[in-house]
Write a protein that holds these residues in place. Structure first.
Motif, PDB file in Angstrom:
ATOM      1  N   HIS A 179       0.838  -1.199   0.000  1.00 50.62           N
ATOM      2  CA  HIS A 179       0.000   0.000   0.000  1.00 50.62           C
ATOM      3  C   HIS A 179       0.872   1.248   0.000  1.00 50.62           C
ATOM      4  CE1 HIS A 179      -3.591  -2.355   0.636  1.00 50.62           C
ATOM      5  NE2 HIS A 179      -2.991  -2.996   1.613  1.00 50.62           N
ATOM      6  N   SER A 180       0.318   2.341  -0.486  1.00 51.35           N
ATOM      7  CA  SER A 180       1.058   3.601  -0.500  1.00 51.35           C
ATOM      8  C   SER A 180       1.131   4.159   0.919  1.00 51.35           C
ATOM      9  CB  SER A 180       0.389   4.608  -1.429  1.00 51.35           C
ATOM     10  OG  SER A 180      -0.820   5.067  -0.866  1.00 51.35           O
ATOM     11  N   LEU A 181       2.170   4.941   1.158  1.00 48.36           N
ATOM     12  CA  LEU A 181       2.346   5.528   2.485  1.00 48.36           C
ATOM     13  C   LEU A 181       1.237   6.535   2.796  1.00 48.36           C
ATOM     14  CD1 LEU A 181       6.206   5.996   2.567  1.00 48.36           C
ATOM     15  CD2 LEU A 181       4.831   4.170   3.551  1.00 48.36           C
ATOM     16  N   ALA A 182       0.807   7.294   1.797  1.00 45.24           N
ATOM     17  CA  ALA A 182      -0.264   8.265   2.005  1.00 45.24           C
ATOM     18  C   ALA A 182      -1.556   7.570   2.420  1.00 45.24           C
ATOM     19  CB  ALA A 182      -0.479   9.081   0.738  1.00 45.24           C
ATOM     20  N   LEU A 183      -1.863   6.464   1.779  1.00 48.09           N
ATOM     21  CA  LEU A 183      -3.069   5.715   2.116  1.00 48.09           C
ATOM     22  C   LEU A 183      -2.969   5.123   3.516  1.00 48.09           C
ATOM     23  CD1 LEU A 183      -5.782   4.756   1.045  1.00 48.09           C
ATOM     24  CD2 LEU A 183      -4.625   2.806   0.028  1.00 48.09           C
ATOM     25  N   ALA A 184      -1.791   4.612   3.866  1.00 46.22           N
ATOM     26  CA  ALA A 184      -1.582   4.045   5.205  1.00 46.22           C
ATOM     27  C   ALA A 184      -1.764   5.118   6.268  1.00 46.22           C
ATOM     28  CB  ALA A 184      -0.190   3.437   5.299  1.00 46.22           C
ATOM     29  N   ARG A 185      -1.155   6.259   6.069  1.00 37.83           N
ATOM     30  CA  ARG A 185      -1.266   7.342   7.059  1.00 37.83           C
ATOM     31  C   ARG A 185      -2.700   7.852   7.160  1.00 37.83           C
ATOM     32  NH1 ARG A 185       4.319   8.661   5.396  1.00 37.83           N
ATOM     33  NH2 ARG A 185       5.564   8.117   7.215  1.00 37.83           N
ATOM     34  N   ARG A 186      -3.393   7.855   6.037  1.00 36.59           N
ATOM     35  CA  ARG A 186      -4.783   8.314   6.040  1.00 36.59           C
ATOM     36  C   ARG A 186      -5.665   7.386   6.881  1.00 36.59           C
ATOM     37  NH1 ARG A 186      -8.505   8.380   0.750  1.00 36.59           N
ATOM     38  NH2 ARG A 186     -10.421   8.997   1.755  1.00 36.59           N
ATOM     39  N   ILE A 187      -5.476   6.097   6.733  1.00 31.52           N
ATOM     40  CA  ILE A 187      -6.273   5.137   7.507  1.00 31.52           C
ATOM     41  C   ILE A 187      -5.854   5.156   8.973  1.00 31.52           C
ATOM     42  CG2 ILE A 187      -6.740   2.677   7.831  1.00 31.52           C
ATOM     43  CD1 ILE A 187      -6.667   2.448   4.761  1.00 31.52           C
ATOM     44  N   LEU A 188      -4.558   5.238   9.234  1.00 31.43           N
ATOM     45  CA  LEU A 188      -4.081   5.251  10.625  1.00 31.43           C
ATOM     46  C   LEU A 188      -4.449   6.536  11.350  1.00 31.43           C
ATOM     47  CD1 LEU A 188      -0.609   3.571  10.165  1.00 31.43           C
ATOM     48  CD2 LEU A 188      -2.673   2.569  11.164  1.00 31.43           C
ATOM     49  N   ALA A 189      -4.807   7.584  10.633  1.00 35.55           N
ATOM     50  CA  ALA A 189      -5.207   8.838  11.262  1.00 35.55           C
ATOM     51  C   ALA A 189      -6.587   8.745  11.896  1.00 35.55           C
ATOM     52  CB  ALA A 189      -5.182   9.967  10.233  1.00 35.55           C
ATOM     53  N   VAL A 190      -7.372   7.760  11.500  1.00 30.24           N
ATOM     54  CA  VAL A 190      -8.706   7.583  12.073  1.00 30.24           C
ATOM     55  C   VAL A 190      -8.547   6.904  13.433  1.00 30.24           C
ATOM     56  CG1 VAL A 190     -10.956   6.492  11.773  1.00 30.24           C
ATOM     57  CG2 VAL A 190      -9.735   7.403   9.795  1.00 30.24           C
ATOM     58  N   ALA A 191      -9.078   7.551  14.433  1.00 28.49           N
ATOM     59  CA  ALA A 191      -8.958   7.035  15.805  1.00 28.49           C
ATOM     60  C   ALA A 191      -9.897   5.856  16.020  1.00 28.49           C
ATOM     61  CB  ALA A 191      -9.290   8.149  16.794  1.00 28.49           C
ATOM     62  N   PRO A 192      -9.514   4.933  16.898  1.00 28.26           N
ATOM     63  CA  PRO A 192     -10.418   3.820  17.220  1.00 28.26           C
ATOM     64  C   PRO A 192     -11.723   4.352  17.819  1.00 28.26           C
ATOM     65  CG  PRO A 192      -8.222   3.405  18.080  1.00 28.26           C
ATOM     66  CD  PRO A 192      -8.237   4.810  17.581  1.00 28.26           C
ATOM     67  N   GLY A 193     -12.807   3.836  17.362  1.00 28.49           N
ATOM     68  CA  GLY A 193     -14.110   4.245  17.864  1.00 28.49           C
ATOM     69  C   GLY A 193     -14.723   5.430  17.134  1.00 28.49           C
TER      70      GLY A 193
END
Length: 190
Positions: free
Chosen positions: A161-175
């Motif tokens: 996966h691209s780094l931008a896509l990874a960071r975008r998904i990881l930016a969403v907090a749990p819950g």
């Protein structure tokens, strides 16, 4: 009584074009494969055996692979679409799919459609990867440690996966259900 630990006879078995054709037919009947993978399999069988036919062994491999393709047992475009779809559903990214198709010997012209389909489903694939690995919005708790976050980004990168896509998904907090719903809606539109 025969000794069950006695070594079997490992001498090379004779192999001709007819037997090679039987091996190819059994292989394509059992596995979905590409032309290059079938040719590699047949050449390995030739190396492991003693070639007894008067025609060239590698020419026989190519002729058999061509015949299997003409009969419809091999289709590199269809194989690429199947392989790319399976990898995308497992959560692997476009770079990983492209690398695997190259290893499988699929020509760039035959893999174009499969790669464009994988690119269209990149977000959904990355979300599936995050869900399986319990990263980002699927984690039990937020990853506040920067080293942990970078390890998660690295896992996304290894999966293709691209780094931008990874960071975008990881930016969403749990819950955060609203942000997750937005990501899911975007993935459905892809």
């Amino acid at each position: 009584m025969a000794n069950r630990y006695a070594r079997s006879d490992r001498s090379p078995k004779p192999l001709g074009a007819a037997k090679l054709d039987e091996l190819a037919l059994a292989y394509v009947a059992r596995f979905a494969t590409s032309r290059a993978k079938l040719t590699r399999y047949l050449s390995r069988k030739i190396r492991e055996s003693e070639w007894v036919d008067e025609i060239d062994a590698m020419a026989a491999c190519e002729a058999i692979a061509g015949r299997m393709e003409r009969l419809g047992f091999l289709d590199d475009r269809q194989y690429a679409a199947m392989r790319a779809g399976a990898m995308t559903r497992r959560g692997l990214g476009v770079r990983q799919v492209k690398a695997q198709l190259f290893v499988d010997g699929i020509a760039p012209g035959d893999s174009e459609d499969a790669l464009s389909e994988a690119e269209d489903k990149a977000l959904a694939s990355a979300i599936g990867f995050a869900r399986r690995r319990r990263f980002g919005p699927f984690a039990m708790r937020a990853a506040d440690d920067p080293a942990m976050r970078e390890r998660q980004v690295a896992a996304f990168a290894r999966a293709g996966h691209s780094l931008a896509l990874a960071r975008r998904i990881l930016a969403v907090a749990p819950g955060d259900e609203d942000a997750l719903a937005t990501l899911d809606a975007e993935a459905a539109l892809d």
